[in-house]
Design an enzyme around this catalytic site. Structure first.
Site: not given
Length: 226
Positions: A116, A163, A190
């Protein structure tokens, strides 16, 4: 399994905490493992432990320590908002200095991976830090902000096809700027590596990990035929 250590940042001399774990068997190399926006959580520590089981000495620096020492968030809306705010208040030059301290604390070969926000920080480290051998970045939404910088070591990128937080145009921008860099796309959303997230996908997580370990092995972290 691990311990808390202190690192002295090359950015401003600040001492930040880090989770440190030694390999369980013969050492393949060092690994800087970079947090999500949630801080050095139990998930990050478990990932560090799992890479140690693969033969890597791992350091996971606590990159929000200037804002809140030992920050470790859950996945509530309030915690996510705080993590996002902290990521926005943490400048990339500072992150690079902190990550260099982590790299310098490990004997070579040294690798880096992150998730991330940490995926974007992995790209940053590959571009700016010295002493690295390879990098593997997971769903780094903000990599596109740094696409004008060029990694100095082999790097692979991992993104989820579904995502919603990373529009395809951002990935296309990276690919256009760096057509030689492998970009792996997965049938997932994600955070697909984290079993704490709704988008967790065990098969995709395993494949991405195998690719990561193969990259490390082929760049000094052991021998591999994958």
């Amino acid at each position: 399994m691990g311990e808390t250590i202190k690192l002295k940042s090359g950015f401003d001399g600040f001492e930040l905490g880090a989770y440190h774990v030694q390999p369980g068997d013969a050492r393949r190399g060092g690994l800087v493992l970079i947090q999500e926006i949630f801080g050095v959580t139990d998930h990050i520590r478990e990932l560090a432990d799992s890479f140690a089981d693969e033969g890597y000495e791992v350091i996971a620096p606590s990159l929000y320590d200037r804002l809140e020492p030992g920050f470790e968030a859950d996945y509530s809306q309030e915690a996510v908002a705080k993590g996002v705010r902290y990521s926005q208040e943490t400048p990339w030059d500072q992150v690079a200095g902190d990550l260099q301290a982590a790299v310098d604390a490990l004997k070579p070969p040294v690798f880096v991976t992150g998730f991330c926000w940490g995926g974007a920080a992995t790209w940053l480290a590959a571009c700016r830090c010295t002493g690295l051998s390879a990098a593997s970045a997971f769903y780094g939404r903000r990599i596109s902000e740094q696409k004008d910088e060029t990694p100095k070591v082999p790097i692979i990128l991992h993104f989820g096809k579904t995502d919603a937080s990373i529009p395809p145009v951002r990935i296309d921008e990276i690919a256009a700027a760096h057509p030689d860099i492998p970009i792996h796309m997965y049938d997932a959303g994600h955070g697909f590596v984290s079993d704490r997230r709704a988008d967790y996908d065990a098969d995709c997580a395993r494949l991405a990990r195998l690719r990561t370990l193969a990259l490390f092995a082929n760049n000094g972290g052991g021998r591999s035929s994958v």
